[in-house]
Structure formats: structure tokens, C-alpha cells
Design an enzyme around this catalytic site. Structure first.
Site, PDB file in Angstrom:
ATOM      1  N   SER A  53      25.540   7.751   5.933  1.00  0.00           N
ATOM      2  CA  SER A  53      26.189   8.168   7.154  1.00  0.00           C
ATOM      3  C   SER A  53      26.974   6.729   7.717  1.00  0.00           C
ATOM      4  CB  SER A  53      24.978   8.750   7.937  1.00  0.00           C
ATOM      5  OG  SER A  53      25.096   8.619   9.585  1.00  0.00           O
ATOM      6  N   TYR A 102      16.140   6.755   9.572  1.00  0.00           N
ATOM      7  CA  TYR A 102      17.405   7.200   8.962  1.00  0.00           C
ATOM      8  C   TYR A 102      18.421   6.135   8.624  1.00  0.00           C
ATOM      9  CZ  TYR A 102      21.083  10.681   8.760  1.00  0.00           C
ATOM     10  OH  TYR A 102      22.233  11.601   8.340  1.00  0.00           O
TER      11      TYR A 102
HETATM   12  N1  LIG Z   1      25.832  16.476  10.150  1.00  0.00           N
HETATM   13  C1  LIG Z   1      26.116  15.082  10.332  1.00  0.00           C
HETATM   14  O1  LIG Z   1      26.801  15.184  11.263  1.00  0.00           O
HETATM   15  C2  LIG Z   1      25.686  14.289   9.091  1.00  0.00           C
HETATM   16  C3  LIG Z   1      26.291  12.851   9.499  1.00  0.00           C
HETATM   17  C4  LIG Z   1      25.800  12.163   8.669  1.00  0.00           C
HETATM   18  C5  LIG Z   1      25.083  12.327   7.393  1.00  0.00           C
HETATM   19  N2  LIG Z   1      24.736  13.623   7.079  1.00  0.00           N
HETATM   20  C6  LIG Z   1      23.872  13.713   5.892  1.00  0.00           C
HETATM   21  O2  LIG Z   1      24.547  15.062   5.269  1.00  0.00           O
HETATM   22  C7  LIG Z   1      23.584  15.718   4.661  1.00  0.00           C
HETATM   23  C8  LIG Z   1      23.569  17.166   4.930  1.00  0.00           C
HETATM   24  O3  LIG Z   1      23.254  17.307   6.381  1.00  0.00           O
HETATM   25  P1  LIG Z   1      23.801  18.683   7.176  1.00  0.00           P
HETATM   26  O4  LIG Z   1      24.303  18.002   8.100  1.00  0.00           O
HETATM   27  O5  LIG Z   1      24.340  19.857   6.364  1.00  0.00           O
HETATM   28  O6  LIG Z   1      22.253  19.064   7.810  1.00  0.00           O
HETATM   29  P2  LIG Z   1      21.746  20.606   7.535  1.00  0.00           P
HETATM   30  O7  LIG Z   1      20.341  20.257   8.374  1.00  0.00           O
HETATM   31  O8  LIG Z   1      22.490  21.617   8.012  1.00  0.00           O
HETATM   32  O9  LIG Z   1      21.237  20.677   5.877  1.00  0.00           O
HETATM   33  C9  LIG Z   1      20.372  19.965   5.356  1.00  0.00           C
HETATM   34  C10 LIG Z   1      19.884  20.782   4.114  1.00  0.00           C
HETATM   35  O10 LIG Z   1      18.755  19.760   3.462  1.00  0.00           O
HETATM   36  C11 LIG Z   1      17.749  20.563   3.315  1.00  0.00           C
HETATM   37  N3  LIG Z   1      16.602  19.739   3.165  1.00  0.00           N
HETATM   38  C12 LIG Z   1      16.021  19.095   4.006  1.00  0.00           C
HETATM   39  N4  LIG Z   1      14.978  18.432   3.528  1.00  0.00           N
HETATM   40  C13 LIG Z   1      14.842  18.883   2.137  1.00  0.00           C
HETATM   41  C14 LIG Z   1      14.058  18.467   1.118  1.00  0.00           C
HETATM   42  N5  LIG Z   1      13.061  17.783   1.303  1.00  0.00           N
HETATM   43  N6  LIG Z   1      14.273  19.050  -0.356  1.00  0.00           N
HETATM   44  C15 LIG Z   1      15.084  20.125  -0.177  1.00  0.00           C
HETATM   45  N7  LIG Z   1      16.418  20.411   0.700  1.00  0.00           N
HETATM   46  C16 LIG Z   1      15.890  19.710   1.937  1.00  0.00           C
HETATM   47  C17 LIG Z   1      17.682  21.523   4.542  1.00  0.00           C
HETATM   48  O11 LIG Z   1      16.624  22.711   4.308  1.00  0.00           O
HETATM   49  C18 LIG Z   1      18.945  22.003   4.924  1.00  0.00           C
HETATM   50  O12 LIG Z   1      19.382  23.079   3.962  1.00  0.00           O
HETATM   51  C19 LIG Z   1      22.379  15.068   4.967  1.00  0.00           C
HETATM   52  O13 LIG Z   1      21.940  14.101   4.008  1.00  0.00           O
HETATM   53  C20 LIG Z   1      22.553  14.397   6.264  1.00  0.00           C
HETATM   54  O14 LIG Z   1      21.692  13.044   6.577  1.00  0.00           O
HETATM   55  C21 LIG Z   1      25.175  14.573   8.083  1.00  0.00           C
END
Ligand SMILES: NC(=O)c1ccc[n+]([C@@H]2O[C@H](COP(=O)([O-])OP(=O)(O)OC[C@H]3O[C@@H](n4cnc5c(N)ncnc54)[C@H](O)[C@@H]3O)[C@@H](O)[C@H]2O)c1
Length: 274
Positions: free
Chosen positions: A158, A171
Site C-alpha cells: 500500500s 498496517y
Molecule cells: N482498497 C484499498 O484502497 C487498498 C489500498 C492499499 C492496499 N490494499 C490492500 O489490498 C488487499 C485487498 O483489500 P481490499 O481493498 O480488496 O479489501 P476487502 O476488505 O474488500 O477484501 C479483503 C478480503 O480479504 C479477506 N481476508 C481478511 N482477512 C483474512 C484472513 N485472515 N484470511 C483470509 N482472508 C482474509 C476478507 O474476508 C476480504 O474478502 C489488502 O491486502 C489491502 O491491504 C487495499
């Protein structure tokens, strides 16, 4: 005559994606499957992961599921073994699963700091350690046959891991740590022809960036004023990214065109600076 059937770039490959029931992970699974990969998808709870698998199969994908928390003991081996036992191969690993649990440092508990390290950093480490055995076996066999076969690891970071963010000491530390893991494995696994790269997202429209809300004991999301400010002033392309655009960034590192790129971090963030 132009070829009417476009070549799918990942035909025959086997990809593992964590956290694929929704959000970016689900879009990544859909993109890799649309490009011909067979997929092993994971998420924490069986129901959502089976729903996602059904939807992907409805679009013609070959999918198996491996539900469970990526932080559970033994998960990593079970995940890798699912790919090997169902498909006999392992070509792409996308470490995507995760969540946030924010507080300023004076209110952050040990449990809170550790939980976020566990899901975003320790779990990817364990998955890649478990994958190292089959990867080395396949790579040695291919080298003996004089073949160069590239495998792909895409770790998810991120902009917060690069630039820090108030309220996210846990985080930001985990997302910075995954960059160190990526760069180290790129050096350890070059000999096995594994491209190990990292995609650092800016702000992508998912549950993680919804206007702030309570999810159990955690507050998740982003202050609505910050979302507005991001779109107005901080993101040159003028809006949050979609999960599909985020998945496209991951996909770039899974294609043959990235075979000579390893140990890199690409920001998929509409030009956001940090
Ligand atoms: N959305 C953003 O703006 C953003 C920005 C930077 C990084 N990210 C990263 O992208 C990735 C995906 O995030 P997202 O935005 O799609 O979020 P989201 O919450 O929509 O999806 C995350 C998924 O991970 C699953 N998850 C969480 N903990 C888990 C575990 N212990 N075991 C198995 N599954 C688990 C959740 O159930 C969910 O389905 C993450 O690593 C997040 O940190 C997202």
C-alpha cells in the site's frame, strides 16, 4: 488473415489468490481466470468463498476453493497442497488477503499490532515458504530439461507502507515489511526463475475504503472528508480506482512480458504521491 481468437496470456497456468471472496482479490481471480489460469481461491469463511467460486465458474473459470484464515497454523501448506493435488502445478501466488484495525499508537494494543502483522506479512511469508518446496522441485526439473519457465509472486502493499499514515502504525509496518520480503525473495528465487514483485495500491473502491463504519469491534473505512479531498486534490486521475483496475496492476506482473522484472514495487494509485 488476422487471428480471430486472441491468445490468453495465462493459459494452463495455476494461480493462488488469498482474500478472493470480494474486493480486489476477487477481481484478481476473475482477471487471471479470464486470461486462462486455473485458480485456487481463499477467503476466511466458506460461504463467501464458495459464492465467489460459483460466480467465477459461471464465467467459465476452473476454480477450487481453500477456505480458512491465512493466519491459521497449517494454512500455508494446505493452500499450496490444494494447488498441487488438484492441478499438479503452482505458477502464480498473489498474497492479497487482509484487513485494517486502526488506532493511534497510544491506543494500539499488542494484539492489534500483531494481528495486522500476522495477516499482511507473516501469512505471506508462510505461504511463500510452503511454496518454495514445489517451486524448487519444478524449477530444477525444468532446468535439467533446458527449459526456462517463469513463475510469479505478487505481494500486495500500500502507499501507506511507503509513506506512513496516522492511525495505521500496524498496517504501515506490515505493508513496509512485505516490500522487504519481496525484494529478498526476488534475490533468493532468481535462480528458480520466479519473478517476485509488489503492487502498492493507492485508494481503491472496496470495503476497506468505504466511508468510515463499524465492523465488529473495529472501525473500518476512511473519513468521508478525506475521500472527497483525495478525489479533489490528491489523486491526479481524479477518483478512486476500481477493483478491476487494481487487478490489472497485479495482472501485469503475472504476464510473460514481466519475465525480466523482479524485486520491484509498482504503485497502482492514479498518480497519488506519498
Ligand atoms: N482498497 C484499498 O484502497 C487498498 C489500498 C492499499 C492496499 N490494499 C490492500 O489490498 C488487499 C485487498 O483489500 P481490499 O481493498 O480488496 O479489501 P476487502 O476488505 O474488500 O477484501 C479483503 C478480503 O480479504 C479477506 N481476508 C481478511 N482477512 C483474512 C484472513 N485472515 N484470511 C483470509 N482472508 C482474509 C476478507 O474476508 C476480504 O474478502 C489488502 O491486502 C489491502 O491491504 C487495499
Amino acid at each position: 488473415m488476422p487471428n480471430a481468437t486472441p491468445t490468453r496470456k495465462l493459459e494452463g497456468r495455476v494461480a493462488l489468490v488469498t482474500g478472493a471472496a470480494r474486493g480486489i482479490g476477487r477481481a484478481v481471480a476473475a482477471k487471471l481466470a479470464a486470461e486462462g489460469a486455473r485458480i485456487v481461491i481463499n477467503d476466511r469463511d466458506e460461504g463467501p468463498v464458495e459464492d465467489a467460486a460459483r460466480a467465477l465458474r459461471g464465467s467459465g473459470a476452473t476454480v477450487v476453493t481453500c477456505p480458512g484464515s491465512v493466519t491459521d497454523d497449517g494454512f500455508a501448506h494446505g493452500f499450496v497442497n490444494t494447488a498441487i493435488s488438484k492441478f499438479g502445478a503452482l505458477d502464480i501466488v498473489v498474497n492479497n488477503a487482509g484487513y485494517t484495525w486502526d488506532s493511534v499508537i497510544q491506543k494500539m494494543t499488542d494484539e492489534q499490532f500483531q494481528a495486522i502483522l500476522d495477516v499482511h506479512l507473516i501469512a505471506p511469508f508462510r505461504i511463500l515458504r510452503a511454496a518454495s518446496e514445489p517451486i524448487r522441485t519444478f524449477a530444477k526439473q525444468e532446468a535439467a530439461e533446458g527449459r526456462e519457465v517463469f513463475r510469479k509472486v505478487v505481494n500486495i502493499s500500500s502507499v501507506v507502507g511507503l509513506g506512513g499514515n496516522p492511525g495505521q502504525a500496524n498496517y504501515a509496518s506490515a505493508k513496509a515489511g512485505i516490500i522487504g520480503l519481496t525484494k529478498t525473495l526476488a534475490k533468493e528465487w532468481g535462480r528458480y526463475k520466479v519473478n517476485v514483485n509488489c503492487v502498492a495500491f493507492g485508494f481503491i473502491k472496496t470495503a476497506m475504503t468505504q466511508p468510515i463504519a463499524a465492523e465488529g469491534e473495529r472501525r473500518v473505512g476512511v473519513q468521508p472528508e478525506l475521500l472527497e479531498k483525495l478525489e479533489r486534490e490528491m489523486i491526479p486521475l481524479g477518483r478512486l480506482g476500481t477493483p478491476e483496475e487494481a487487478a490489472d496492476g497485479v495482472y501485469l506482473f503475472c504476464t510473460p512480458e514481466s519475465n525480466y522484472i523482479t524485486g520491484q514495487v509498482v504503485i497502482v494509485g492514479g498518480g497519488i504521491a506519498f
